[in-house]
Design an enzyme around this catalytic site. Sequence first.
Site, PDB file in Angstrom:
ATOM      1  N   GLY A  45       0.817  -1.213   0.000  1.00 14.01           N
ATOM      2  CA  GLY A  45       0.000   0.000   0.000  1.00 14.01           C
ATOM      3  C   GLY A  45       0.848   1.260   0.000  1.00 14.01           C
ATOM      4  O   GLY A  45       0.541   2.233  -0.694  1.00 14.01           O
ATOM      5  N   CYS A  46       1.917   1.232   0.781  1.00 11.52           N
ATOM      6  CA  CYS A  46       2.800   2.397   0.865  1.00 11.52           C
ATOM      7  C   CYS A  46       3.549   2.605  -0.446  1.00 11.52           C
ATOM      8  O   CYS A  46       3.786   3.742  -0.863  1.00 11.52           O
ATOM      9  CB  CYS A  46       3.754   2.241   2.043  1.00 11.52           C
ATOM     10  SG  CYS A  46       2.867   2.093   3.616  1.00 11.52           S
ATOM     11  N   THR A  47       3.914   1.524  -1.107  1.00  9.16           N
ATOM     12  CA  THR A  47       4.557   1.612  -2.413  1.00  9.16           C
ATOM     13  C   THR A  47       3.593   2.228  -3.422  1.00  9.16           C
ATOM     14  O   THR A  47       3.953   3.171  -4.151  1.00  9.16           O
ATOM     15  CB  THR A  47       5.010   0.217  -2.885  1.00  9.16           C
ATOM     16  OG1 THR A  47       5.982  -0.279  -1.961  1.00  9.16           O
ATOM     17  CG2 THR A  47       5.615   0.272  -4.286  1.00  9.16           C
TER      18      THR A  47
END
EC number: 1.11.1.24
Length: 158
Positions: A45-47
Site C-alpha cells: 500500500g505504501c509503495t
Amino acid sequence: MSSVTIGEPVADFSLPATGGETIRLSDFRGRHLVLYFYPKASTPGCTNEGLAFTELHAAFREAGAEILGASRDGVKAQENFRNKQGFTFPLLSDKDEQLCTQFGVLKEKTMYGRKSVGIERSTFLIDRDGVLRQEWRGVKVPGHAEAVLEAVQALANG
C-alpha cells in the site's frame, strides 16, 4: 492527540531525510507542501501511494507544491525504499515519533488479533505561509493523490 489545526500555522519541525538531508517545514515557505504519512516503507500500500504521488509530482510542482513522505522507518530503510521505487521527493525518518505525534497520526491498530500502535495513513496540505489548509485521515490509496492534487490546484488558484 494532534497539535495541528486547520486554519492555524504548523509548528516548525526538523527531521533527517533521504539524500543525507535534514528537512525543516520552514524550508518550504513560499511553496505549498503536501506531507503524507504512511505506515511502513516497502509494503504494498505504501509503495502504491508513493508511486501515485511520484506520477503526479510534476503537476504538484506546477501548482506550486512540494511533496514529503514520512514514516517511523530509519533513514536507511527510507533511502532503500525511495531508490528502489524511484520516488521523486524526499522521505522523512520519524523514528522518535516527533512528527507523528505533532500531526496525531499514531493510532491503535489490530492485526491478527494483536493490538499495536501504528501510523494511520494520513495526508496534510500546508500552504506557502505554513498554515494547515486541509487534512485527509484514514486514507485509502486509490484516487488519493489525485484528490490531493485537486486541493492543491484549488489552493493555488485562490
